[in-house]
Each structure stands twice: as structure tokens, then as C-alpha cells.
Scaffold this active site. Structure first.
Site, PDB file in Angstrom:
ATOM      1  N   ASP A   1       0.814  -1.215   0.000  1.00 39.94           N
ATOM      2  CA  ASP A   1       0.000   0.000   0.000  1.00 39.94           C
ATOM      3  C   ASP A   1       0.850   1.269   0.000  1.00 39.94           C
ATOM      4  O   ASP A   1       2.013   1.264   0.435  1.00 39.94           O
ATOM      5  CB  ASP A   1      -0.907   0.033   1.236  1.00 39.94           C
ATOM      6  CG  ASP A   1      -2.083  -0.921   1.097  1.00 39.94           C
ATOM      7  OD1 ASP A   1      -2.110  -1.697   0.117  1.00 39.94           O
ATOM      8  OD2 ASP A   1      -2.956  -0.890   1.976  1.00 39.94           O
TER       9      ASP A   1
ATOM     10  N   HIS B   1       3.721  -2.571   3.141  1.00 37.73           N
ATOM     11  CA  HIS B   1       3.793  -1.195   2.640  1.00 37.73           C
ATOM     12  C   HIS B   1       5.133  -0.978   1.944  1.00 37.73           C
ATOM     13  O   HIS B   1       6.172  -1.436   2.423  1.00 37.73           O
ATOM     14  CB  HIS B   1       3.646  -0.186   3.791  1.00 37.73           C
ATOM     15  CG  HIS B   1       2.327  -0.244   4.483  1.00 37.73           C
ATOM     16  ND1 HIS B   1       2.051  -1.177   5.471  1.00 37.73           N
ATOM     17  CD2 HIS B   1       1.195   0.489   4.314  1.00 37.73           C
ATOM     18  CE1 HIS B   1       0.807  -1.005   5.902  1.00 37.73           C
ATOM     19  NE2 HIS B   1       0.262   0.001   5.223  1.00 37.73           N
TER      20      HIS B   1
END
Length: 781
Positions: free
Chosen positions: A120, A272
Site C-alpha cells: 500500500d 507497505h
């Protein structure tokens, strides 16, 4: 540039330095031009339009940058958890892939021994390439949920993701909590995110992950309506079943433990690749992939794991070009603003360096000329000739002449009437003052009027002033004392604003004291004074003759002649006590007209004397030191200085506000220190400095735009439209208008075509009254 600044482009009189306000040759004064009927609506001239467009484009680039960097429209609120009674049980108990397209809610799970790595908040220029390298090293695919802001800034990384077999999904444009947003804002977030992906990789995606999402059973009454709406827009929502919590940097071992499913089950793993330091994520990934591959897991993108068609669809036609145009604009905005940031840093350094240089050298100049016993040489007591070129100065000329007659030094006054239409010459003649002569000529401009005055001057030292200026009794005496040094060819006086009671007058007063006179002290110390002000300056006749007199090659005849004297080997110095009071423009329009010509004329003079850079010997000092400093401090730095104010406004609005305001106050404090020091050197009252902050906000911006317009005029070959500035006559001679003067009548002196124009001629030619009556006083073609 050369073609724009050559001699033929500017051979017209200029309203350059206070006092010379006359129309160009071949052009009637505006007041005498008949009004035209049915005149078409005026259009904005090119020289006005271009500065406006440049500033508008610059602001647009900054706004685009702020928008893309989440500094505009960003919403960092996160809504707390809510009830779940409105969320279907099959969603809460279902898998991480939620499909609400077509109004039906279904969910899917990832098959056993299939892992879908998701990353993300990217792409990030530092960490995303490292993640991609590890994935490529271990032959693994993943899904990257990218934001529109990061995709717009780093499109090459998204292009690489798609090229290497990974899938990309939407993660909104600005990463807000969508449960706070309206449906209109949600549509905007989706479409802008999609536009960025299309521009970067030429594809459209059907995958979406809401910011701040986690597991399916965390869906609540606030996030579920958003998920349903997202499905109605054609997107599949993807959450996760294993959260590595790598954003907490718990350590490589802990990241691997949290990301590993139990019992061989399939999972969508959240990691991430942006949002901070991700070195633990990269290290964990390099161990995690081979370890789980050895245990029989496959790392696929989402549609590979589900056995579904690819979520990425190629885009062609207008939508593709729209995306590419968006990426281009963002890249241009980032490049331009980054470049402007570098320029701003350079300008800030130049401004501080200039202030430091001015404080240091102006202080040295003041100590040198004020020390007890300082003399330039033997006292100068010989009479001097004062030349007063005048065009339509009826309101000011009497004060000007009487101030000269009240002086302490013997003078002859030669008023050169340059075709005035308001009776300026008649007013001077009616005064009947001894030692005052009037020379009339058809309108030909200030340089021609000064050369005519030089031809009629009787003395070897010549003082030049403007027709709207008054001298103090000691001005001429102080102005000519430096000629006791035979090396001095010209002297600059101390020009002051007489009408300083208005706000715009006070701002110009600050500018004169701080900018012009502090500068002159600095340049005098460096022996490279760039300008003798038209309001108060003195010259040796021999120096003027050597350089050919006043030239009309530029709109800055005073700067032109000063540079020519330097190149001829003469010294040009500053006499701080030779004060002259001039009437500054009292409206923005008049100030614009005056400063436009100052700026453009200075650029012309710099261009004309550009070969001074190659001069050698003592006369080459101006080219080595003065010309670069003048170009840097008077042309280049002021042109870039608006960046400080633009970034100030940007920082105040979009942050960091506190640091921005503190930085601006620091710069203002430096300027106030310099201004206070300049006022102290000039023995001026400090009360006018109260308006300094407002001057920096308003007045300085006007000067910036004027300089920008001058640059554009030079580059586009535009010609300056002349405007006569209105005078009020508010600046009076010291002691009032009733200065000394005898009643003896003076001989009327009239210029005839046969009058000699060679420099050095001192004889005056008397013209008949009949010639006076028949002369056309309009500007000549």
C-alpha cells in the site's frame, strides 16, 4: 536580445530618473491628442499580457504541485469504529475480496497455499524499486495499491510494476478516510487515481483498497455503504487476511511471523512500500519469499490466485492521451517548482549577501568621508554651470531655479526648454534672475537638451539636475568638492523624495534611502558606481567630451554616461551631503511608467556596455566588478525575487505555516536592519520605516512585475509608449519660494538650427523674438 536592445530600438526621450517627463519624438503629448469616436475596446497589450500569463502559469504549477503532494484537499481524519448491524453476515464472515457490482454482495477467499502480497501507499522512489527487485529475484508477483499522488510523481515505477507482471489497484488519490467523504469526493478520488495509473502505465484497473482498511470482519456501518458505492462504480474491494504491521517496524522476524498464515491456508498479506522507512519490510521480504516458497506456497497477483481474468485493461484513444497529459503536467510542475526552489535558495543567498555587502561597504564609505580632516583635494571654489532640461515643468521650474540662486556656490543656470507647451521658459524669463539663461529648442528629448546645455555652459564643471528638483543651499558646493581629485570625472549626489507624506511617497522614500543611496555608497567603495542620478549629478566637461556627451542610445542616459565614463578611465564617486529633493510619482500608473523605463533603460545600458567585461587595465575594473554586480543585483536577482513571496504565500496557505512565517519575519528583520542603518547614515527620521512591512508586501511586487515586463519588452522587441507624468509642484526650495534674485531682465536665448552643437562650445546665440513666436513647440518627428 541583442536585436531588441540595439540603438535603433530605443532612440527616444525617456522619463528616466525623476524630472524628465517628455514625450518621444514624433508623438504628441497625450493631452493634446483628439479623442477618437467609436474606438474599439482596448485589448491588453502583449507586454502586459505576458507577465500576467507567466505569473498565472507559475501559480498554476504551484497549485498543481500542492495538489499532487497532498498539501491541497488532503483530509487526514480517521473515523473510529462503528456498529456492524447493517453489514451482511456473509461479508463479515467472508473472504477479503468483496464484490458488490450489480447490486449483489459476494466475497471470495484465496485458495490454500496461495499468497497474494499487497503493498500500500506507493510507489516510493526509494523503497518500491527495492521491493520490486526482491520480488523479481524470487519470481514472485504481487498487487500494488497505489495512490494517485505518488503515481503522478513516479509513473516509471508503476510502468515497471505492470511490465513485470504485477497488478496495480486504486488506493484513492489523496488517501482520505472515505467514510468522511461525499459520493462526489469519492468519485473524484477514484477518477483521479485511475487517470494517474492510465497515464503512467496505459492501463485501467478494477481493483480497489480503501485507505485505513484491514480485515473483512472490521467492516462497519460507516465503511460498508462506501464499499457498496465503490462496487456500483465497477470496482472490486480488496482487504486482507494477514497484516504484517510492518509500518510499526517491529523487526524482521516479527514481520515474517505476522505475515505467515497458519495451516497452509491462502491469504492476502498487507505490507507497505511507502510512507516511511521500509528497510525492515525489504529485509523481511527477502527471507519471507524463499522460506514460504520452500513450504509449498506460490506468490501470485490476485487474479492469478483466483483464476480470474486480469484486472488490468489496456487503454487507448483520448483517455490514454488525457492520462499522459496529466503525467506530463505533474512532472513539469514538479520540475519547475523544484527548479524554482533552487532559484529561491540562490536568490535568498544573493539577497543576504547583498545586504551584508551593503552594510559593510557603506559603513566603510561613511567612515572614510566623515573622518576629521578628510578632503578630496584642494577646495573647489570655481563657478560651475548648472543645466536644467525642462519639458512642461511650469508647476516646478520656479522652485527649481530659486533653489539654485539661493545656493552657497557661484553658479550660472542654463534652463534648456525642450519644446514645452505650458510656458515653462516664459516663467523662468519672468523671474529676471541674474545668472539664469533660457535656451529654447524644439522638442528633441532629454539627452539632446543636455547636450545643448553643455554647448552653452560657460564653465568646466557642469551640474545636471531635473526640472522638478530643488537643491539645498549647500548642494552644489558639496557636489563639486570631489573634483579636487583630478581622477574624478563625475559625482553622484544624494537624491531624496520630497513628497513623502503619502503612502506611495513614503515607500519611494524608503527605496531611495535604502536602495539607491546605500547602493551608491557600496559601489563608490568598490569604485564601480553604475548611475549618476539625473536629479543631481556633476561632470567634468573634458570627461563628457571624451565619451561623446549624453547619448540617446538607451532610455537610461544617466546610466549610459556613467558606464561610459568608467570605461574611459574616470572615477565616479558619491557625495552624500549633496542633497536634492525631487518629486516622486504620486500614483501607481505614473510610478509604473517611470520604473518601466528605468528597468528597460538599465537593461539597454548593460547590453550596450557588455564588452566592458573584456576591458583590461584600470578602466576594466567596472567590467570586472561593476557590470556583473549591476546585472546580478539590479536585473537577475530582482527578477527571481518574487519567488520568495510566492513560496511565502504557498507556505502560509498549505504549510508549514509557522516555519514559513518565521522565515519571512527573519528576512524582514534583515531588511529592517539595513533600512534603519541606511536611514541613520542619511540622518533621516525612522518613523517612515513603519510602512516597511507593507512596502515589502505590496510595493515590491509592483517593482517585480515592472522588471518582468521590461524583460519581456526586450525579448519581444516591444517599444515603450511615452506618458507625461503629472507634476504638482509640492517640492519647494529650502526657505520657501521667495529665494534671492534681482529684478534685472535677462537676455532671451533661443536655439537656432545654426547653433553649434559641439561639446566644449560656450558661446550663446541670441535669437530674435520673431523666431520665438514662429517655433512649433510640439514634439518633433
Amino acid at each position: 536580445m541583442a536585436a531588441r536592445l540595439r540603438r535603433g530600438d530605443a532612440r527616444r526621450p525617456a522619463d528616466h530618473r525623476p524630472g524628465d517627463r517628455r514625450p518621444a519624438a514624433g508623438r504628441r503629448p497625450a493631452a493634446r491628442r483628439p479623442a477618437a469616436r467609436n474606438r474599439p475596446a482596448a485589448r491588453l497589450p502583449l507586454r502586459h499580457l505576458l507577465p500576467t500569463l507567466v505569473l498565472a502559469a507559475l501559480m498554476a504549477m504551484l497549485m498543481l504541485r500542492g495538489y499532487v503532494h497532498s498539501e491541497i484537499l488532503a483530509d487526514h481524519r480517521i473515523r473510529p469504529e462503528a456498529a456492524t448491524d447493517k453489514v451482511p453476515e456473509k461479508i463479515l464472515d467472508g473472504g477479503p475480496v468483496i464484490d458488490t457490482r450489480g447490486g449483489q454482495a459476494t466475497s471470495l477467499r484465496v485458495p490454500d497455499h496461495r499468497l497474494v502480497l499487497t503493498f500500500d501507499d506507493g510507489p516510493d522512489p526509494t523503497w518500491t524499486p527495492k521491493v520490486l527487485d526482491v520480488l523479481k529475484k524470487h519470481h514472485a508477483h504481487a498487487v500494488f495499491f497505489v495512490t494517485g499522488t505518488m503515481t503522478s510523481r513516479y509513473p516509471d515505477l508503476v510502468r515497471r510494476m505492470v511490465a513485470e507482471g504485477h497488478e496495480v489497484g486504486l488506493h484513492t488519490f489523496n488517501h482520505p478516510d472515505l467514510s468522511y467523504q461525499s459520493y462526489k469526493r469519492i468519485d473524484w478520488e477514484l477518477s483521479q487515481n485511475q487517470l494517474a495509473i492510465t497515464g503512467a502505465a496505459g492501463v485501467r484497473t478494477s481493483l480497489f483498497r480503501p485507505p485505513y482498511s484491514s480485515f473483512a470482519d472490521a467492516m462497519d456501518n460507516r465503511s460498508w455503504p462506501v464499499t457498496e458505492y465503490i462496487g456500483s462504480r465497477g470496482y472490486i474491494t480488496v482487504v486482507n487476511t494477514a497484516d504484517s504491521e510492518d509500518w510499526q517496524k517491529p523487526g524482521v522476524d516479527e514481520i515474517i511471523r505476522r505475515a505467515t498464515p497458519k495451516g497452509g491456508k491462502g491469504a492476502i498479506v498487507l505490507m507497505h512500500d511507502s510512507g516511511g522507512d521500509r528497510h525492515q519490510t525489504v529485509q523481511a521480504l527477502d527471507r519471507y519469499l524463499p522460506e514460504l516458497q520452500a513450504r509449498g506456497y506460490r506468490f501470485d497477483n490476485l487474479t492469478e490466485a483466483l483464476g480470474a481474468p486480469s484486472a488490468l485493461t489496456p487503454v487507448t484513444g483520448p483517455d490514454l492521451w488525457k492520462g499522459k497529459a496529466w503525467i506530463f503536467l505533474v512532472q513539469a510542475a514538479d520540475g519547475i517548482t523544484d527548479g524554482l526552489g533552487v532559484c529561491m535558495a540562490l536568490v535568498g543567498g544573493l539577497v543576504i549577501a547583498r545586504f551584508a555587502l551593503m552594510l559593510l561597504l557603506s559603513g566603510a564609505h561613511a567612515r572614510r568621508v566623515r573622518r576629521p580632516g578628510f578632503r578630496w583635494g584642494e577646495p573647489v571654489t570655481e563657478p560651475v554651470s548648472v543645466l536644467v532640461p525642462a519639458y512642461n515643468e511650469a508647476k516646478c521650474i520656479e522652485n527649481t531655479v530659486r533653489s539654485l540662486m539661493a545656493g552657497e556656490h557661484p553658479v550660472e543656470v542654463v534652463v534648456v526648454d525642450d519644446g514645452s507647451a505650458d510656458g515653462t521658459a516664459d516663467i523662468v524669463e519672468a523671474l529676471n534672475l541674474p545668472g539664469v539663461r533660457v535656451v529654447r529648442q524644439p522638442n528633441a528629448g532629454k539627452p539632446a537638451a543636455l547636450n545643448r546645455g553643455i554647448a552653452h555652459a560657460s564653465h568646466d564643471l557642469i551640474v545636471m539636475m531635473d526640472g522638478d528638483t530643488v537643491f539645498e543651499p549647500s548642494t552644489v558646493r558639496e557636489l563639486v568638492q570631489p573634483f579636487g581629485d583630478p581622477r574624478v570625472g563625475a559625482v553622484a549626489g544624494n537624491a531624496k523624495v520630497g513628497n513623502r507624506n503619502s503612502l506611495i511617497g513614503a515607500w519611494q522614500h524608503i527605496e531611495y534611502v535604502m536602495g539607491f543611496n546605500l547602493d551608491r555608497r557600496m559601489y563608490d567603495t568598490l569604485r564601480c558606481m553604475p548611475t549618476i542620478p539625473g536629479a543631481v549629478g556633476a561632470f567634468r566637461r573634458s570627461a563628457l567630451k571624451q565619451v561623446g556627451g549624453m547619448s540617446d542610445d538607451t532610455l537610461a542616459e544617466d546610466t549610459d554616461i556613467t558606464m561610459a565614463l568608467h570605461r574611459a578611465g574616470w572615477r565616479v564617486v558619491y557625495a552624500e551631503d549633496a542633497r536634492a529633493w525631487t518629486e516622486a510619482p504620486e500614483s501607481v500608473q505614473q510610478l509604473w511608467s517611470q520604473r518601466y523605463r528605468w528597468s528597460y533603460g538599465t537593461m539597454q545600458a548593460i547590453w550596450k556596455h557588455r564588452r566592458a567585461l573584456l576591458d583590461r587595465g584600470p578602466s576594466g575594473r567596472f567590467g570586472r566588478v561593476g557590470l556583473p554586480l549591476v546585472s546580478l543585483f539590479m536585473v537577475v536577482a530582482p527578477l527571481l525575487a518574487p519567488l520568495i513571496d510566492i513560496f511565502l504565500l504557498y507556505g502560509v496557505v498549505f504549510g508549514p505555516t509557522q516555519k514559513t512565517i518565521l522565515a519571512w519575519l527573519g528576512v524582514l528583520a534583515i531588511q529592517a536592519t539595513c533600512a534603519a542603518y541606511a536611514f541613520r547614515l542619511d540622518r533621516e527620521r525612522m518613523t517612515h520605516l513603519i510602512s516597511l512591512p507593507l512596502q515589502q508586501i505590496l510595493y515590491r511586487q509592483l517593482m517585480y512585475v515592472v522588471l518582468l515586463q521590461s524583460w519581456i519588452t526586450a525579448l519581444t522587441g516591444g517599444r515603450l509608449r511615452w506618458q507625461k507624468l503629472r507634476r504638482t509642484g509640492v517640492v519647494e526650495a529650502p526657505g520657501g519660494p521667495g529665494g534671492p534674485g534681482g529684478p534685472a531682465p535677462r537676455e532671451r536665448v533661443r536655439v537656432t538650427p545654426e547653433m553649434p552643437e559641439a561639446l566644449g562650445t560656450s558661446e550663446a546665440t541670441t535669437a530674435t523674438s520673431e523666431a520665438t513666436e514662429t517655433t512649433d513647440r510640439r514634439p518633433v518627428a
